[in-house]
Design a protein around this motif. Structure first.
Motif, PDB file in Angstrom:
ATOM      1  N   UNK A  31      47.004  -7.587 -19.443  1.00 24.86           N
ATOM      2  CA  UNK A  31      45.881  -8.043 -18.619  1.00 24.86           C
ATOM      3  C   UNK A  31      45.072  -9.119 -19.340  1.00 24.86           C
ATOM      4  N   UNK A  32      44.761  -8.903 -20.598  1.00 25.65           N
ATOM      5  CA  UNK A  32      43.962  -9.864 -21.360  1.00 25.65           C
ATOM      6  C   UNK A  32      44.699 -11.188 -21.499  1.00 25.65           C
ATOM      7  N   UNK A  33      45.980 -11.136 -21.881  1.00 27.86           N
ATOM      8  CA  UNK A  33      46.775 -12.360 -22.028  1.00 27.86           C
ATOM      9  C   UNK A  33      46.855 -13.102 -20.695  1.00 27.86           C
ATOM     10  N   UNK A  34      47.068 -12.364 -19.608  1.00 28.27           N
ATOM     11  CA  UNK A  34      47.191 -12.975 -18.278  1.00 28.27           C
ATOM     12  C   UNK A  34      45.891 -13.635 -17.844  1.00 28.27           C
ATOM     13  N   UNK A  35      44.782 -12.931 -18.029  1.00 26.78           N
ATOM     14  CA  UNK A  35      43.478 -13.495 -17.644  1.00 26.78           C
ATOM     15  C   UNK A  35      43.149 -14.735 -18.467  1.00 26.78           C
ATOM     16  N   UNK A  36      43.472 -14.713 -19.763  1.00 27.11           N
ATOM     17  CA  UNK A  36      43.241 -15.893 -20.607  1.00 27.11           C
ATOM     18  C   UNK A  36      44.111 -17.060 -20.166  1.00 27.11           C
ATOM     19  N   UNK A  37      45.380 -16.784 -19.862  1.00 25.46           N
ATOM     20  CA  UNK A  37      46.296 -17.829 -19.405  1.00 25.46           C
ATOM     21  C   UNK A  37      45.783 -18.459 -18.114  1.00 25.46           C
ATOM     22  N   UNK A  38      45.326 -17.624 -17.196  1.00 27.39           N
ATOM     23  CA  UNK A  38      44.795 -18.087 -15.907  1.00 27.39           C
ATOM     24  C   UNK A  38      43.610 -19.025 -16.127  1.00 27.39           C
ATOM     25  N   UNK A  39      42.699 -18.612 -17.013  1.00 27.80           N
ATOM     26  CA  UNK A  39      41.492 -19.406 -17.272  1.00 27.80           C
ATOM     27  C   UNK A  39      41.815 -20.699 -18.019  1.00 27.80           C
ATOM     28  N   UNK A  40      42.634 -20.613 -19.066  1.00 26.65           N
ATOM     29  CA  UNK A  40      42.953 -21.781 -19.883  1.00 26.65           C
ATOM     30  C   UNK A  40      43.688 -22.859 -19.095  1.00 26.65           C
ATOM     31  N   UNK A  41      44.558 -22.441 -18.186  1.00 29.21           N
ATOM     32  CA  UNK A  41      45.378 -23.394 -17.439  1.00 29.21           C
ATOM     33  C   UNK A  41      44.811 -23.725 -16.063  1.00 29.21           C
ATOM     34  N   UNK A  42      43.645 -23.165 -15.769  1.00 30.07           N
ATOM     35  CA  UNK A  42      42.956 -23.427 -14.496  1.00 30.07           C
ATOM     36  C   UNK A  42      43.879 -23.191 -13.301  1.00 30.07           C
ATOM     37  N   UNK A  43      44.545 -22.044 -13.333  1.00 30.66           N
ATOM     38  CA  UNK A  43      45.455 -21.647 -12.262  1.00 30.66           C
ATOM     39  C   UNK A  43      44.660 -20.807 -11.270  1.00 30.66           C
ATOM     40  N   UNK A  44      44.767 -21.081  -9.966  1.00 26.31           N
ATOM     41  CA  UNK A  44      43.988 -20.296  -9.001  1.00 26.31           C
ATOM     42  C   UNK A  44      44.430 -18.839  -8.914  1.00 26.31           C
ATOM     43  N   UNK A  60      50.523  -6.562 -11.317  1.00 24.24           N
ATOM     44  CA  UNK A  60      49.130  -6.861 -10.996  1.00 24.24           C
ATOM     45  C   UNK A  60      48.977  -8.315 -10.578  1.00 24.24           C
ATOM     46  N   UNK A  61      48.034  -8.555  -9.688  1.00 28.34           N
ATOM     47  CA  UNK A  61      47.706  -9.905  -9.267  1.00 28.34           C
ATOM     48  C   UNK A  61      46.443 -10.368  -9.974  1.00 28.34           C
ATOM     49  N   UNK A  62      46.393 -11.651 -10.272  1.00 28.28           N
ATOM     50  CA  UNK A  62      45.238 -12.235 -10.939  1.00 28.28           C
ATOM     51  C   UNK A  62      44.778 -13.446 -10.134  1.00 28.28           C
ATOM     52  N   UNK A  63      43.490 -13.581  -9.959  1.00 28.47           N
ATOM     53  CA  UNK A  63      42.952 -14.726  -9.254  1.00 28.47           C
ATOM     54  C   UNK A  63      43.115 -14.616  -7.750  1.00 28.47           C
ATOM     55  N   UNK A  64      43.176 -15.799  -7.114  1.00 31.50           N
ATOM     56  CA  UNK A  64      43.166 -15.854  -5.657  1.00 31.50           C
ATOM     57  C   UNK A  64      44.430 -16.492  -5.098  1.00 31.50           C
TER      58      UNK A  64
END
Length: 124
Positions: A31-44, A60-64
């Motif tokens: 979860x932590x790695x995924x959330x960081x990846x999402x934020x760092x790469x500005x992936x929706x 699990x799904x992350x973001x929108x």
């Protein structure tokens, strides 16, 4: 009877607690790695599903999936456009088959697809 059952449950949990704790730690890391990846790469949004020994370990799904409506990603429902990534996945799959000696690029197509229709070749 209830006491015996409660003792059984307590013993089961004590014996298996390290296994559950280890799984939860691994899931938290994902979860932590995924959330960081999402934020760092500005992936929706993105979905991650991990299977270990043919059993679903994490999904699990992350973001929108839709930024306008703020609809969250649902791994079992959200559809993603994969664009050209399928070419890379196909290349990796073929490379793995070659490494495992399950396919030979120098062999005839008919080695793997014997019923594939043959063209009538007109030679000069």
């Amino acid at each position: 009877m209830k006491k015996t059952f409660l003792y059984f449950i307590a013993a089961f949990l004590c014996i298996n607690a390290p296994i559950y704790a280890q799984e939860n730690t691994k899931k938290q890391k994902v979860q932590i790695i995924s959330e960081n990846f999402l934020a760092e790469n500005k992936i929706p949004g993105m979905a991650i599903s991990i299977s270990i020994n043919n059993k679903l370990f994490f999904s699990e799904g992350f973001g929108y999936s839709n930024l306008k409506t703020k609809e969250k990603v649902k791994p079992n429902l959200t559809k993603f456009r994969i664009a050209s990534i399928s070419k890379t996945l196909t290349a990796v799959a073929l490379a793995k088959l070659v490494d495992d000696k399950k396919i030979d690029f120098d062999a005839s197509l008919y080695t793997y697809l014997p019923n594939y229709p043959k063209k009538n070749m007109i030679l000069p």
